[in-house]
Design an enzyme around this catalytic site. Structure first.
Site, short mmCIF file in Angstrom:
data_model
loop_
_atom_site.label_atom_id
_atom_site.label_comp_id
_atom_site.label_asym_id
_atom_site.label_seq_id
_atom_site.Cartn_x
_atom_site.Cartn_y
_atom_site.Cartn_z
CE LYS A 131 30.26 128.50 62.47
NZ LYS A 131 30.19 127.03 62.37
NE ARG A 153 27.98 125.96 69.23
CZ ARG A 153 28.98 126.81 69.02
NH1 ARG A 153 29.04 127.50 67.88
NH2 ARG A 153 29.93 126.98 69.93
#
Length: 279
Positions: free
Chosen positions: A221, A255
């Site tokens: 991210k 995740r």
């Protein structure tokens, strides 16, 4: 601790990996996009062999600036893969990443076990009814705003307190409705700036007060690649560092796009923190 996911029990006494499969043309990490049926199933097979306990399948990008697509478009992308995944990999737990109740219902009917809802029931309140009707597991995520606007100027007086209050309030509401098999996700990158994200990561253990398993979505991210002044494609090492920090601070599910590396991080974590290494 176990989470009931329809007819399955998800054992989270030790950390697990959730592999991400994006059936979209526009997810932020280019290498995670699987627009072809065969390539998606091949990647799922690889993730399972690498140690994934859950496969999270999504048909709509939730990157900053993304639009909410129609349930029909989403179903056209995800249903064929979920159906075949159920046939080829009958033992794997499948999560459907959606904000639409219709998508959740059809996917649960075809074999999914968990609903991963980034909107916490705000975009489509009926999704909560679907989760209850199917006795599915539910990922409750915090997001300030919506994908289209969430990163424009996120603000908090106290990011930890406000997100903890959100969880306590939402969990109470879900419990009152009869839903108890909940996984919480602080929503890294969903309406948070760089400092918000690292404050959450450093203090993740605060959310253990909910007595529910914590899932983190840190994989490649912007909080990683912006800090390191690189790109999502070159953010694996930073992701691994964040994964270890998350595990130390209480995360139970990672995740990720990179299952093998996340699984190896868990192995090292368990050796350091769950074994008596003096034996």
């Amino acid at each position: 601790m176990n989470i009931k996911c329809k007819d399955r029990l998800l054992d989270i006494s030790h950390p697990l990996v959730m592999g991400v499969v994006n059936l979209t043309p526009d997810s932020f990490f280019v290498e995670s996009r699987y627009s072809h049926f065969e390539s998606a199933l091949s990647r799922i097979q690889d993730m399972i062999s690498e140690g994934a306990s859950i496969i999270d399948i999504g048909g709509m990008s939730s990157r900053p600036g993304a639009s909410i697509i129609s349930p029909k478009e989403e179903l056209d992308r995800v249903l064929p893969v979920i159906r075949e995944c159920r046939v080829q990999f009958p033992d794997i737990i499948i999560s459907i990443d959606t904000v639409h109740s219709l998508v959740a219902e059809k996917c649960l009917k075809e074999g999914a076990h968990i609903v991963n809802d980034i909107s916490a029931g705000v975009i489509d309140p009926r999704i909560i009814h679907v989760v209850k009707d199917y006795n599915a597991g539910y990922v409750l995520m915090h997001m300030q705003g919506n994908p289209g606007s969430m990163q424009k100027n996120p603000k908090y007086d106290n990011v930890l307190y406000e997100i903890l209050h959100f969880f306590v309030t939402k969990i109470r509401s879900l419990n009152n409705f009869g839903i108890y098999d909940i996984i919480i996700d602080p929503g890294f990158g969903f309406g948070k700036n760089l400092n918000h994200n690292y404050t959450l990561l450093k203090n993740l253990e605060v959310f253990k007060i909910t007595e529910l398993p914590i899932m983190v979505g840190l994989s490649r991210k912007s909080m990683v690649y912006t800090l390191l002044q690189t790109t999502a494609e070159n953010a694996l090492n930073g992701t691994t560092a964040c994964h270890m920090a998350a595990l130390i601070n209480g995360a139970k599910i990672l995740r990720t796009h990179d299952v093998k590396e996340a699984k190896e991080t868990i192995v090292v974590y368990k050796q350091l923190y769950e074994n008596d290494i003096q034996k």
